[in-house]
Design a protein around this motif. Structure first.
Motif, short mmCIF file in Angstrom:
data_model
loop_
_atom_site.label_atom_id
_atom_site.label_comp_id
_atom_site.label_asym_id
_atom_site.label_seq_id
_atom_site.Cartn_x
_atom_site.Cartn_y
_atom_site.Cartn_z
N GLY A 80 -14.00 -12.64 28.95
CA GLY A 80 -13.97 -12.02 27.62
C GLY A 80 -14.24 -10.53 27.72
O GLY A 80 -15.24 -10.13 28.29
N SER A 82 -14.45 -8.56 24.97
CA SER A 82 -15.35 -8.21 23.88
C SER A 82 -16.45 -9.27 23.80
O SER A 82 -16.32 -10.38 24.33
N LEU A 83 -17.51 -8.94 23.10
CA LEU A 83 -18.60 -9.90 22.92
C LEU A 83 -18.10 -11.13 22.17
O LEU A 83 -18.49 -12.26 22.47
N GLU A 84 -17.20 -10.93 21.22
CA GLU A 84 -16.65 -12.06 20.46
C GLU A 84 -15.85 -13.00 21.36
O GLU A 84 -16.02 -14.22 21.30
N GLN A 85 -14.97 -12.44 22.21
CA GLN A 85 -14.20 -13.28 23.13
C GLN A 85 -15.12 -14.01 24.10
O GLN A 85 -14.95 -15.19 24.38
N ALA A 87 -18.32 -14.82 23.66
CA ALA A 87 -19.08 -15.86 22.97
C ALA A 87 -18.23 -17.10 22.75
O ALA A 87 -18.69 -18.24 22.95
N HIS A 88 -16.97 -16.91 22.35
CA HIS A 88 -16.07 -18.04 22.14
C HIS A 88 -15.85 -18.81 23.44
O HIS A 88 -15.97 -20.04 23.48
N GLN A 141 -20.91 -1.92 24.61
CA GLN A 141 -20.30 -2.34 23.35
C GLN A 141 -21.30 -2.41 22.20
O GLN A 141 -20.98 -2.88 21.13
N GLU A 144 -20.31 -1.51 18.67
CA GLU A 144 -19.46 -2.42 17.91
C GLU A 144 -20.27 -3.49 17.18
O GLU A 144 -19.75 -4.22 16.36
N LEU A 145 -21.54 -3.59 17.51
CA LEU A 145 -22.38 -4.63 16.96
C LEU A 145 -23.29 -4.08 15.87
O LEU A 145 -23.54 -2.88 15.81
N PHE A 157 -27.42 -16.66 20.12
CA PHE A 157 -26.29 -17.44 20.62
C PHE A 157 -26.78 -18.72 21.29
O PHE A 157 -26.34 -19.81 20.96
#
Length: 165
Positions: A80, A82-85, A87-88, A141, A144-145, A157
């Motif tokens: 990932g 990004s942090l979102e990718q 985490a998913h 990053q 971005e948070l 998380f």
């Protein structure tokens, strides 16, 4: 690997494996030193040549068998950008792995339910140096948070994940 261990090391491993199985089957408080010795194929006094107490055995089992080892490996290798990718992908992989190994969480639950998290500080001292590279991975990053420290995001998380399970 067992061939390279000394007799004492093999005996210690047998004690730890027996204790691990019993702690998962019946919990810490319901497990006696006599049961551990019997499962390991030893006389009761033989355990005390390797461990001072049942709690020392539990602490050793906790450090060696705690699910953080599997979770940490998943987190450190989850893809990932990004942090979102991340985490998913990490959540999906952790669900799949822990779904195959429900025993991994039982030890953590024994620690939480029977010891009320008493050994968390010991685990933290071991885990934090190993998890630090993950914080570094997403340090750039932070803009971005929301203005939350990465440690808070990480704990949120992991907490959410374990609550779900």
């Amino acid at each position: 690997m067992s061939d390279s261990l000394s007799k004492g090391e093999r005996t210690s491993q047998a004690i730890l494996e027996a204790a691990y199985e019993l702690f998962l089957e019946q919990g810490y408080h319901a497990t006696s030193m006599r049961q551990i010795a019997q499962r390991a194929g030893l006389a009761l006094g033989g355990i005390y040549n390797h461990f001072e107490s049942k709690e020392q055995i539990f602490e050793t089992v906790l450090l060696e068998k705690h699910p953080y080892r599997q979770v940490l490996q998943i987190l450190l290798t989850a893809p990932g950008e990004s942090l979102e990718q991340f985490a998913h992908n990490a959540a999906r992989t952790m669900m799949a792995e822990l779904g195959k190994r429900p025993d991994l969480l039982k030890l953590a639950f024994v620690e939480l339910s029977e010891f009320k998290g008493k050994h968390i500080t010991i685990l933290f001292r071991v885990i934090f140096p190993e998890i630090y590279p993950l914080f570094q991975r997403f340090k750039d990053q932070e803009d971005e948070l929301r203005k939350l420290p990465l440690q808070v995001i990480f704990l949120s998380f992991v907490g959410t994940f374990f609550s779900y399970l």
